[in-house]
Design an enzyme around this catalytic site. Structure first.
Site, PDB file in Angstrom:
ATOM      1  N   GLN A   1      46.139  13.013  56.355  1.00 45.21           N
ATOM      2  CA  GLN A   1      47.196  12.958  57.355  1.00 45.21           C
ATOM      3  C   GLN A   1      48.481  13.454  56.699  1.00 45.21           C
ATOM      4  O   GLN A   1      48.697  13.270  55.493  1.00 45.21           O
ATOM      5  CB  GLN A   1      47.367  11.538  57.908  1.00 45.21           C
ATOM      6  CG  GLN A   1      46.267  11.172  58.900  1.00 45.21           C
ATOM      7  CD  GLN A   1      46.514   9.844  59.580  1.00 45.21           C
ATOM      8  OE1 GLN A   1      46.616   8.828  58.919  1.00 45.21           O
ATOM      9  NE2 GLN A   1      46.591   9.870  60.903  1.00 45.21           N
ATOM     10  N   SER A   2      49.362  14.054  57.502  1.00 46.60           N
ATOM     11  CA  SER A   2      50.479  14.808  56.936  1.00 46.60           C
ATOM     12  C   SER A   2      51.526  13.923  56.276  1.00 46.60           C
ATOM     13  O   SER A   2      52.131  14.304  55.278  1.00 46.60           O
ATOM     14  CB  SER A   2      51.137  15.670  58.024  1.00 46.60           C
ATOM     15  OG  SER A   2      50.210  16.601  58.524  1.00 46.60           O
ATOM     16  N   THR A   3      51.792  12.744  56.823  1.00 50.27           N
ATOM     17  CA  THR A   3      52.850  11.884  56.288  1.00 50.27           C
ATOM     18  C   THR A   3      52.316  10.482  56.109  1.00 50.27           C
ATOM     19  O   THR A   3      51.338  10.075  56.754  1.00 50.27           O
ATOM     20  CB  THR A   3      54.074  11.851  57.219  1.00 50.27           C
ATOM     21  OG1 THR A   3      53.693  11.295  58.474  1.00 50.27           O
ATOM     22  CG2 THR A   3      54.639  13.249  57.428  1.00 50.27           C
TER      23      THR A   3
ATOM     24  N   GLY B   1      49.059  11.503  53.425  1.00 52.22           N
ATOM     25  CA  GLY B   1      50.512  11.638  53.329  1.00 52.22           C
ATOM     26  C   GLY B   1      50.960  12.979  52.800  1.00 52.22           C
ATOM     27  O   GLY B   1      52.134  13.134  52.441  1.00 52.22           O
TER      28      GLY B   1
END
Length: 738
Positions: free
Chosen positions: A19-21, A60
């Protein structure tokens, strides 16, 4: 679509979770669960539990690049080694949003016969149709990232254009409940930020501000970007520089002040850095957006001053005022080519100015070379003449500024001490609230309390030291006297306490530029240098400076020093003369202390006869009067040199000193020899007995001896050496003149 073969089932199934963040891992939990559920999909396809490998090291992290994604790098490595039978992800965008990384994975999967699976099906990258579908999905993922970024960026720009975007504020500025920017209510932070701007206005250099803050023990506030809290740290150049260049302190809302640039280094690694943009390239700038510490004009002046202080290229002129002897550094311009002249320090000489940029850049001949000493004197004379009418007001204003500066510095120290006391009190309350038996916590709080108490003691000491620097307050009568007497600016300029950097700042405060053209013929036919001084505000003054003729030099010894050497040469050798000149703080024409060689060369150049010592083995007769040195007089009279000095002070012997600092010359004659005896005649009493006999004080007896009212001799032998006074009359007095 492809189905797993036995060769695929014999290798591991890799599940990639990303997931990106970090915020998404907390809020978007459903997406995270769906990615972990891919393990069930792998079991349905025929893989055993021990063959399923979950890679979630990149939670993240963005998929815009493979750089910094350890999980993706490990996945690619295992695929290249043939360990993977299938790679499962929720969608292609989880693996990569960059075609370079995506197609690298596809090529490795095709070479190692590895399948790729997502929510829509299972694909074999070695198959043309499957690779076409996978390539299209990767392209759409990269396009989606571009669209998302563009949509978010345009939203930020639109909000920033209205001045409503919530930015991270520097220390000294805060948001209120309505998201309006205000000056922080913390007085300690306000005073610290104001102190930086005030000291930069006084000192003109960010480095000097750092030095002065550290000398006073003042700390600066810094805002933690992650937590938004204010921390205090020792003053450093980055902190001071950031305060001076931040437009928020001038009440300006600015967005897009920097730009991200990427380039490849020698090893092929992508290097990313932030580059500050000039003001005309800022995306958004809204003056007067909120209250500020300084005006926009003051902010522009600070930026210009910092740019002028920046280190110049090799051979360039300008820069911050430093401790070099060239007072006109960065101000002197060549009157022939218009370039700034550079500072030069010839070997063993003073500063000089040369226009050598044409020679450095094009190999052409240098325009001109001008000596610094005469040029400094000429410019200083013009500057003092221009400032003479303002001297009276400047004196009174300087005194008022000193008092105002003291009050401002005292306010900063008081706020710092108050903050240190508050933090020490809070640490004490925390320590008191902990259970004494809980030493695990008590030890930590005790150490923190000791640190806060030490900081409070240091702040109190700095406050006391600042209070001790209080300037003297002049009375109305003293102020009136100064207004009538005026200020001697030249004395201030030449004072030893005035540094070279301060002299340069004084010149720069009044003069904008100086244009010099050497080699013009003067009124008397000699060479001159035409000087045009451009003052602050645009006014200019023309001046003319004579240049030495060819073969001559401007360094000459003063006539006063030469006259003194002529007086001393018949009596003293060159070494003694050099010592006398040194005692009087005289210097050679080049500013060096006098040495024996300097005196010898001056005598030879000016034809001054040297010292001729008296013939050896010649003893003067008893009736001859001679003038000798202190040591020779002590030898002839049989006493110590200290006694001769005491006799000089008491007037017992006659001496001569040609000039202050020169050796004494003592006159030795028969009368002096007769006053020095081994034994006292009858009736001659010591000083104390003579005072008792006469009924007067000892000092009164000495005064009578000095005036010749009482006779005295000096005993040189026995345990009771010293004066003997004749209380009667009829004998020669100690200070009688023959």
């Amino acid at each position: 679509m492809a189905d797993p073969a036995p060769a695929h089932l014999g290798r591991n199934a890799y599940i990639y979770v990303r997931q990106s963040t970090l915020a998404q891992t907390v809020r978007n939990t459903e997406s995270l669960l769906r990615q972990y559920d891919l393990a069930g999909r792998a079991r349905q396809l025929g893989w055993a539990d021990h063959q399923i490998v979950v890679i979630d090291d990149d939670l993240g992290r963005s998929a815009a690049s493979a750089q910094g994604r350890k999980g993706f790098s490990d996945l690619v490595a295992d695929v290249g080694l043939g360990k993977a039978g299938i790679v499962l992800s929720l969608e292609s965008s989880r693996l990569a949003r960059n075609n370079a990384d995506w197609y690298q994975l596809l090529d490795l999967c095709a070479l190692t016969d590895t399948l790729i699976a997502d929510a829509d099906g299972v694909y074999h990258p070695a198959s043309y149709n499957d690779r076409l579908v996978l390539g299209l999905k990767g392209t759409l993922s990269e396009c989606e990232l571009h669209l998302l970024r563009a949509r978010m960026t345009e939203g930020l720009r639109a909000k920033a254009a209205r001045g409503e975007l919530r930015l991270t504020l520097p220390a000294g500025l805060d948001y209120d409940d309505d998201d309006h920017v205000i000056i922080t209510p913390d007085e300690a932070v306000r005073e610290a930020v104001t102190c930086v701007f005030r000291r930069f206005d006084q000192l003109g250099s960010a480095r000097q501000v750092v030095v002065s803050l550290r000398a006073d023990g003042l700390r600066l506030p810094r805002r933690d970007i992650r937590t938004g809290k204010i921390t205090w740290a020792q003053a450093g150049y980055p902190a001071v520089h950031d305060i001076l260049i931040h437009p928020g302190y001038a009440g300006v809302f600015a967005y897009g002040r920097s730009k991200t640039e990427k380039h490849l280094d020698a090893g092929g690694t992508v290097i990313t850095r932030q580059r500050r943009l000039p003001r005309d390239q800022w995306a958004v700038m809204i003056p007067g957006h909120h209250p500020g510490y300084i005006s926009l004009d003051a902010y522009d002046a600070n930026i210009a001053r910092l740019a002028a202080n920046a280190p110049q290229p090799a051979g360039g002129a300008g820069g911050a005022a430093r401790e070099g002897a060239a007072w006109l550094q960065g101000l002197l311009r060549c009157g022939r080519c218009g370039r700034l002249m550079q500072v030069a320090y010839p070997s063993g000489g003073g500063p000089a100015y040369r226009c050598g940029r044409a020679h450095q850049m094009y190999g052409a001949r240098s325009c001109q070379w001008i000596g610094g000493r005469r040029l400094h004197e000429t410019v200083l004379d013009e500057l003092l003449a221009a400032l003479a009418p303002a001297s009276l007001a400047a004196t009174v204003q300087a005194l008022a500024d000193a008092r105002a500066q003291y009050r401002q510095n005292l306010a900063v120290s008081e706020r710092a001490a108050e903050r240190a006391r508050f933090e020490a009190g809070r640490a004490l309350r925390q320590y008191d609230n902990v259970e004494p038996e809980n030493r695990l916590v008590a030890r930590t709080l005790e150490a923190a309390l000791e640190d806060k108490l030490a900081a409070a003691r240091a702040a109190e000491s700095q406050l006391a030291a600042q209070r001790a620097r209080q300037p003297v307050t002049l009375t109305s009568q003293e102020t009136a006297w100064i207004s009538a007497a005026g200020a001697d600016l030249k004395a201030v300029f030449d004072a030893p306490a005035t540094t070279r950097a301060q002299r340069k700042e004084l010149i720069r405060a009044v003069i904008t530029e100086i244009v010099a053209t050497a080699g013009n013929p003067g009124d008397d036919g000699g060479r001159t240098c035409q000087i045009r001084i451009i003052w602050q505000g645009g006014a200019s003054t023309e001046a003319q400076m004579p240049l030495p003729a060819s073969g001559q030099h401007s360094r000459t010894t003063s006539e006063d020093t030469l006259a003194l050497i002529r007086r001393l040469a018949p009596r003293y050798d060159d070494t003694t003369i050099a010592q006398i000149l040194g005692n009087q703080n005289r210097r050679t024409a080049t500013g060096l202390p006098f040495r024996k060689a300097h005196v010898r060369e001056l005598r030879a150049y000016h034809g001054i006869p040297g010292y001729q010592p008296p013939a050896e083995n010649v003893t003067p007769g008893r009736d001859d009067a001679t003038v000798v040195s202190i040591g020779e007089a002590a030898r002839q009279l049989g006493v110590s040199s200290a006694t001769i000095y005491r006799w000089l002070r008491d007037g017992f012997v006659t001496g001569e000193q040609l000039t202050p600092g020169a050796p004494w010359q003592i006159r030795v004659d028969q009368q002096l020899r007769d006053r020095i005896r081994p034994q006292a005649p009858d009736g001659w009493l010591p000083l104390g007995q003579a005072a008792s006999h006469l009924g007067i004080a000892r000092q009164t007896v000495l005064h009578k001896v000095q005036r010749g009212e009482l006779n005295a001799i000096y005993l040189t032998q026995g345990r009771r050496k010293g004066l003997r006074i004749q209380v009667g009359c009829g004998q020669a007095g100690l200070f009688d003149t023959p």
